[in-house]
Design a protein around this motif. Structure first.
Motif, mmCIF file in Angstrom:
data_model
loop_
_atom_site.group_PDB
_atom_site.id
_atom_site.type_symbol
_atom_site.label_atom_id
_atom_site.label_comp_id
_atom_site.label_asym_id
_atom_site.label_seq_id
_atom_site.Cartn_x
_atom_site.Cartn_y
_atom_site.Cartn_z
ATOM 1 N N GLY A 93 0.788 -1.225 0.000
ATOM 2 C CA GLY A 93 0.000 0.000 0.000
ATOM 3 C C GLY A 93 0.818 1.272 0.000
ATOM 4 N N TYR A 94 2.158 1.161 -0.042
ATOM 5 C CA TYR A 94 2.997 2.367 -0.115
ATOM 6 C C TYR A 94 2.920 2.928 -1.533
ATOM 7 C CZ TYR A 94 7.033 5.463 -0.019
ATOM 8 O OH TYR A 94 7.857 6.566 -0.113
ATOM 9 N N ARG A 95 2.337 4.111 -1.672
ATOM 10 C CA ARG A 95 2.101 4.718 -2.992
ATOM 11 C C ARG A 95 1.407 3.747 -3.945
ATOM 12 N NH1 ARG A 95 4.917 9.606 -3.830
ATOM 13 N NH2 ARG A 95 6.390 10.112 -2.160
ATOM 14 N N GLY A 96 0.584 2.858 -3.362
ATOM 15 C CA GLY A 96 -0.178 1.910 -4.172
ATOM 16 C C GLY A 96 0.546 0.613 -4.505
ATOM 17 N N PHE A 97 1.754 0.399 -3.970
ATOM 18 C CA PHE A 97 2.467 -0.855 -4.262
ATOM 19 C C PHE A 97 1.614 -2.025 -3.757
ATOM 20 C CE2 PHE A 97 5.677 -4.187 -3.775
ATOM 21 C CZ PHE A 97 6.410 -4.034 -4.942
ATOM 22 N N PRO A 98 1.419 -3.076 -4.593
ATOM 23 C CA PRO A 98 0.406 -4.088 -4.260
ATOM 24 C C PRO A 98 0.895 -5.282 -3.448
ATOM 25 C CG PRO A 98 1.193 -4.458 -6.496
ATOM 26 C CD PRO A 98 1.929 -3.242 -5.971
ATOM 27 N N LYS A 99 2.174 -5.320 -3.076
ATOM 28 C CA LYS A 99 2.714 -6.523 -2.436
ATOM 29 C C LYS A 99 3.511 -6.192 -1.182
ATOM 30 C CE LYS A 99 0.836 -9.515 -4.914
ATOM 31 N NZ LYS A 99 -0.023 -10.520 -4.278
#
Length: 282
Positions: A93-99
């Motif tokens: 969820g960091y800047r939208g990172f999915p993993k």
């Protein structure tokens, strides 16, 4: 050796509601950090715990890097390890990172997204994992060999780790932070390795990235003075060929422009009165 291609990304892994999230989860970007780069004793002790967990998680995932496993399976191992210990995987969820971690295979320099890609015999895989617990982050990564890796690649991996070790030894209060990049670049030049410039080490603690920048090349403009109590990462990325890179359409995955291999190692460090203590030792 065929280039790495994007695989299928599985759904986001759930985190129990009882585990505290960093403030950026669910937002487009983190709130800029406004605290001090010099950490007090209590904050350092909290970072120490997060860094230990991150180091243990990295070692656990690294044990499973072998031909036949998918990078998504590696992500699952790291995710479960952290949440079982009450920590949040900082990348999720960091800047939208999915993993929950980054898996960077062969020519991927950094920020590879775990997916259905199967690790092959002779591959190298960088695992970058960060733990968030008790309001602070601890961050580390390492490059692992899968099966029978060729000599040129194996030396690249060894020397990238050595570049990090030399840079850590150069950390002393009173020196400018560019001493770190000077040491890394002068060592890498011996072997004609490209030193990635645009992705850097960073201050870490209450924020995943505090705003303090730690270049890995000799940057005369980076004149921040190293002071006791600072906590930051050093994480050199060395390439067999050019330092130049391109990014995949996913907005994350950074690959070498010439398709040659890249290795990386990272520790979170605490600046002491006479040097640096590595916080990310398992």
């Amino acid at each position: 050796m065929s280039p790495v291609v994007p695989g299928i990304v599985s759904p986001e892994r759930p985190v129990p509601p009882s585990i505290a999230r960093p403030e950026y989860v669910g937002k487009a970007r983190p709130t800029p950090f406004s605290g001090s780069e010099i950490k007090d004793a209590a904050t350092i002790e909290r970072i120490r715990v997060a860094a230990q967990l991150a180091a243990q998680a990295l070692a656990e995932v690294g044990k499973h890097v072998e031909p036949g496993i998918t990078t998504d399976e590696l992500d699952a191992i790291g995710h479960e390890f952290l949440i079982e210990r009450g920590a949040y995987p900082s990348t999720l969820g960091y800047r939208g990172f999915p993993k929950s971690l980054c898996t960077s295979v062969n020519e991927i320099i950094c920020h590879g997204i775990p997916d259905s890609t199967v690790v092959q015999d002779g591959d190298i895989v960088n695992i970058d994992i960060t733990a968030y617990i008790d309001g602070v982050h601890g961050d580390n990564n390492a490059t692992f060999l899968a099966g029978d890796v060729d000599e040129e690649t194996r030396l690249l991996v060894e020397r990238t780790q050595e570049a990090l070790n030399r840079a850590i030894k150069a950390v002393k209060p009173g020196r400018a932070i560019n001493v770190i990049g000077r040491v890394i670049e002068s060592y890498a030049k011996r072997f004609d390795y490209g030193v990635v410039r645009e992705f850097t080490g960073h201050g870490v603690g209450e924020a995943f990235h505090s705003g303090l920048v730690v270049p890995h090349y000799d940057d005369p403009g980076s004149t921040t003075i190293i002071e006791p109590g600072m906590v930051f990462t050093i994480e050199p990325m060395l390439n067999l060929g050019t330092h130049e890179w391109t990014m995949w359409d996913d907005g994350w995955t950074v690959v070498t422009r010439d398709g040659r291999r890249s290795a990386q190692f990272e520790h979170t460090l605490l600046v002491t009165e006479n040097g640096a203590e590595i916080l990310t030792l398992p």
